[in-house]
Design an enzyme around this catalytic site. Sequence first.
Site, PDB file in Angstrom:
ATOM      1  CG  ASP A   1      -1.883   1.219   1.179  1.00 58.28           C
ATOM      2  OD1 ASP A   1      -2.540   1.422   0.141  1.00 58.28           O
ATOM      3  OD2 ASP A   1      -1.948   1.985   2.162  1.00 58.28           O
ATOM      4  CB  SER A   2       0.168   4.755  -0.830  1.00 61.90           C
ATOM      5  OG  SER A   2      -1.030   4.817  -0.088  1.00 61.90           O
TER       6      SER A   2
ATOM      7  CB  CYS B   1      -2.859   0.756  -2.694  1.00 69.40           C
ATOM      8  SG  CYS B   1      -2.893   2.520  -3.067  1.00 69.40           S
TER       9      CYS B   1
ATOM     10  CB  THR C   1      -4.371   5.292  -5.458  1.00 70.11           C
ATOM     11  OG1 THR C   1      -5.345   5.728  -4.493  1.00 70.11           O
ATOM     12  CG2 THR C   1      -3.974   6.449  -6.328  1.00 70.11           C
TER      13      THR C   1
ATOM     14  CD  GLU D   1      -1.669   8.037   5.958  1.00 70.81           C
ATOM     15  OE1 GLU D   1      -0.629   8.680   5.880  1.00 70.81           O
ATOM     16  OE2 GLU D   1      -1.791   6.860   5.543  1.00 70.81           O
TER      17      GLU D   1
ATOM     18  CB  CYS E   1      -9.856   4.730  -0.235  1.00 67.84           C
ATOM     19  SG  CYS E   1      -8.328   5.239   0.589  1.00 67.84           S
TER      20      CYS E   1
ATOM     21  CG  HIS F   1      -5.999   5.210   4.208  1.00 69.02           C
ATOM     22  ND1 HIS F   1      -5.253   4.680   3.199  1.00 69.02           N
ATOM     23  CD2 HIS F   1      -5.131   5.837   5.041  1.00 69.02           C
ATOM     24  CE1 HIS F   1      -3.971   4.984   3.407  1.00 69.02           C
ATOM     25  NE2 HIS F   1      -3.878   5.679   4.517  1.00 69.02           N
TER      26      HIS F   1
HETATM   27  N1  DGL Z   1      -4.967   3.434   0.543  1.00 69.51           N
HETATM   28  C1  DGL Z   1      -4.944   4.067  -0.744  1.00 69.51           C
HETATM   29  C2  DGL Z   1      -6.112   3.565  -1.605  1.00 69.51           C
HETATM   30  O1  DGL Z   1      -6.690   2.557  -1.338  1.00 69.51           O
HETATM   31  C3  DGL Z   1      -5.045   5.562  -0.717  1.00 69.51           C
HETATM   32  C4  DGL Z   1      -4.090   6.312   0.118  1.00 69.51           C
HETATM   33  C5  DGL Z   1      -3.309   7.324  -0.642  1.00 69.51           C
HETATM   34  O2  DGL Z   1      -3.861   8.308  -1.157  1.00 69.51           O
HETATM   35  O3  DGL Z   1      -2.115   7.103  -0.700  1.00 69.51           O
HETATM   36  O4  DGL Z   1      -6.461   4.170  -2.587  1.00 69.51           O
END
Ligand code: DGL
Length: 280
Positions: free
Chosen positions: A10-11, A73, A75, A158, A192, A194
């Site tokens: 993940d990012s 992730c 994105t 975050e 997402c 998160h």
């Molecule tokens: N967790 C990432 C997602 O599922 C997004 C977090 C980010 O913007 O880095 O898209």
Amino acid sequence: MSQKPIGVFDSGYGGLTVLKEILHLLPEYDYLYLGDNARAPYGTRSFETVYRYTLECVEWFFEKGCPLVILACNTASAKALRTIQQNDLPRLNPSNRVLGVIRPTTEIIGNFTKSNSVGILATRGTVMSDSYRIEIKKFFPQVKVFQEACPMWVPLIENNEHLGPGADYFVQKNLQELFTKDKSIDTILLACTHYPLMLEKIWQFLPGRPTTVLSQGEIVAQSLSDYFFRHPEMESRCSKKGNLRFFTTDSPDDFDTHASLFFGQAIQSKHVDLEDYMAR
Ligand code: DGL
């Protein structure tokens, strides 16, 4: 043949919500988690940048021997997965696999809606890619898809402000804007990794109608289990000692402090310097 851990990427922290559910269903495997915290968030970055960052991380997993990498992730799945699968995998290691989180979700989402209207909450990058609309149309052509970018949610989460009063404004605003697009939405996907941490607030500000809110963790875990059933040749390349290791491109102390919020238990991570690694 040597067996190696499954890579989960993940990012930053969001992929931990997916790894938590994968572990619940498939605890016997070994996992390496990498959070690219030093370069997060990805959600506001260009296609080229997300692709380049994701590819570097995938190469790091391959160097560690992981036969299978899951981009936990959205994105990265939206902006980098296809190019990596089509252009880079044949060059890097054609027998390895990289899987994302969009396909497993879009395959089943139409089974949840009665009104045939689905809302997608995601980062701006995921919404701009239009991946969800395109993929859902393939499996459920009758389902209408409405998307809302929530660029403030990742920073709120975050910074551990997602359950405080500061989050109310943005959650209310984004949900209102989503439902303004179509009042008959009865299923919302948290697209997402998160966003499951926002669930409490989302429930608080949903309009009074019955609405299904889906997180991806369990869906992705089930899909991985099905994948192993269909691909025993990949399953047999994954080691099974129940080991877990965590890596971050930023400070391990920060990662360990924040990660438990996403993972539900304490974590001890190690630092990875991708620049050092790429220069080799
Ligand atoms: N967790 C990432 C997602 O599922 C997004 C977090 C980010 O913007 O880095 O898209």
